[in-house]
Design an enzyme around this catalytic site. Structure first.
Site, PDB file in Angstrom:
ATOM      1  CG  ASP A 161      -2.349   0.558   0.961  1.00 32.81           C
ATOM      2  OD1 ASP A 161      -2.320   1.781   0.794  1.00 32.81           O
ATOM      3  OD2 ASP A 161      -3.198  -0.316   0.948  1.00 32.81           O
ATOM      4  CG  HIS A 192      -5.163   3.907   0.865  1.00 34.12           C
ATOM      5  ND1 HIS A 192      -4.648   2.614   0.706  1.00 34.12           N
ATOM      6  CD2 HIS A 192      -6.524   3.811   0.653  1.00 34.12           C
ATOM      7  CE1 HIS A 192      -5.641   1.831   0.190  1.00 34.12           C
ATOM      8  NE2 HIS A 192      -6.839   2.352   0.048  1.00 34.12           N
ATOM      9  CB  SER A 346      -9.210   0.795   0.218  1.00 30.67           C
ATOM     10  OG  SER A 346      -8.822   0.903  -1.205  1.00 30.67           O
TER      11      SER A 346
END
Length: 400
Positions: A161, A192, A346
């Site tokens: 990620d 994120h 996600s």
């Protein structure tokens, strides 16, 4: 609009063939990187022959630069050598050099490298998360997460990620930095990856609260990278997991995009290496069969559900989806401390990676077979899941 790290890779449409090696053409609108390519070698090529091929490429590339006197191309950049056999490389080459490479009998196919990026973030402050309670309950609307006290202890989650804030209090020292394939900053300057990691192994927000988390950074502060860099992260995670025990490892990829054979092959190599891999189905409300690596059948492909047990409006769907998981308004960690609320595929995917780690802690076994276990434990509750799509929602089997 939901939130997902989105790869924009290559399509197989109208692939051209030159002396046996496919040069895969790009689909209209794909954001390719100028003169950058991913080359995948034939199955079963030996290390010796692979080394010989790369030496040939480097020699020819240098000769071309000297001979033409034009602006320099970077040549070979990344080399891929998965322990399960997938071999290849990426680099910066002119069209003539790529045509020469394509004529080699040891080359399987070539893709143009493409941009990887994050879509817009949907954020809502001061909203309680419901996803954990839903994973531990057979009924919606709960406020308590029921789970076994083993809580994924002894398992390791590789988060491919934007990086992870490994100092965040949520991880209690269980998070470590693994590798970086995008920049020189070993930190999550996007947020994120930390959110994803918190859903897997955070002490408050995590499905597997005692699991270890390893940050594998393939996207920069803007949430941008390349397919070639993502594949490097996948290779590194596979090798590290095999060194430490692949049967105790899970991997999470909250990213995806249009079909890419190289991306699918790399995902398959992770699974073949014995690592359970959870991947986002996609965030475009379309059939995930045209998405990668979601369309790779040997991995676990995840769609997103709402608190009302319906398909999230942004979630992809289709036969390639294995299970649904909570993905709408999910609270988890943010870099620097504290938490934030995000929505998207996600956010759904790490619930499944976390459940995989949780089941490893329970002694349920590891590897890609965990996806079948998770599907068997899932409950049939999702309303309007989409055409030809499962209606199964993950559950940890706590009996509540």
């Amino acid at each position: 609009m939901g939130f997902i790290t989105k790869a924009i890779p290559l399509a197989l449409a109208a692939a051209s063939v030159i002396n046996g090696a496919e040069i895969l053409e790009t689909r209209a609108g794909v954001q390719t990187l100028a003169d950058k390519y991913i080359v995948v070698m034939n199955d079963g090529i030996s290390d010796k022959d692979f080394d010989s091929h790369r030496s040939w490429v480097n020699r020819n590339h240098r000769r071309r630069l000297i001979r033409r006197g034009a602006k320099a191309m970077g040549g070979m950049k990344h080399t891929y050598n998965f322990p399960t056999g997938l071999k290849g490389y990426s680099g910066h080459f002119d069209e003539q050099m790529i045509n020469e490479i394509s004529k080699r009998a040891d080359v399987k196919y070539i893709e143009r490298d493409a941009r990887v990026q994050i879509n817009a973030i949907e954020q809502q402050d001061n909203v309680p998360s419901w996803g954990l309670a839903r994973v531990g309950s057979k009924e919606p609307g709960g406020t308590t997460y029921y789970y076994d006290s083993t809580a994924g202890e002894g398992s390791t989650a590789y988060v491919i990620d934007t990086g992870t804030d490994i100092q965040h209090e949520e991880f209690e020292g269980r998070a470590t930095w693994g590798a970086n394939f995008v920049d020189d900053m070993d930190m999550d300057c996007n947020g994120h990856g930390t959110h994803v990691s918190g859903t897997i192994g955070g002490k408050t927000f995590g499905v597997a609260k005692k699991s270890n988390v390893v940050a594998v950074k393939v996207l920069d502060c803007n949430g941008s990278g390349s397919n070639s860099g993502v594949i490097m992260g996948m290779e590194w995670a596979t090798k590290d997991a095999q060194q430490k025990g692949a049967d105790k490892a899970v991997a999470n990829m909250s990213l995806g995009g249009a079909f890419s054979q190289a991306s699918n092959d790399a995902a398959a190599a992770i699974a073949k290496g014995g690592v359970f891999l959870a991947v986002a189905a996609g965030n475009d409300n379309v059939d995930a069969a045209d998405s990668s690596p979601a369309s790779e059948p040997s991995i676990c492909t995840i769609a997103a559900s709402t608190e009302q047990d319906s398909k999230a409006d942004f979630s992809n769907f289709g036969q390639v989806v294995d299970v649904y998981a909570p993905g709408d308004s999910i609270t988890s960690a943010k870099p620097g401390g504290g938490s934030q609320v995000l929505s998207g595929i996600s956010m759904a995917t790490p619930h499944v990676a976390g459940l995989g780690a949780y089941l490893i802690g329970l002694g349920k076994g590891g590897g890609p077979g965990l996806c079948d276990t998770i599907k068997q434990m899932a409950i049939d509750v999702i309303q309007n899941p989409g055409a030809s799509t499962t209606s199964k929602l993950i559950n940890n089997g706590s009996g509540m």
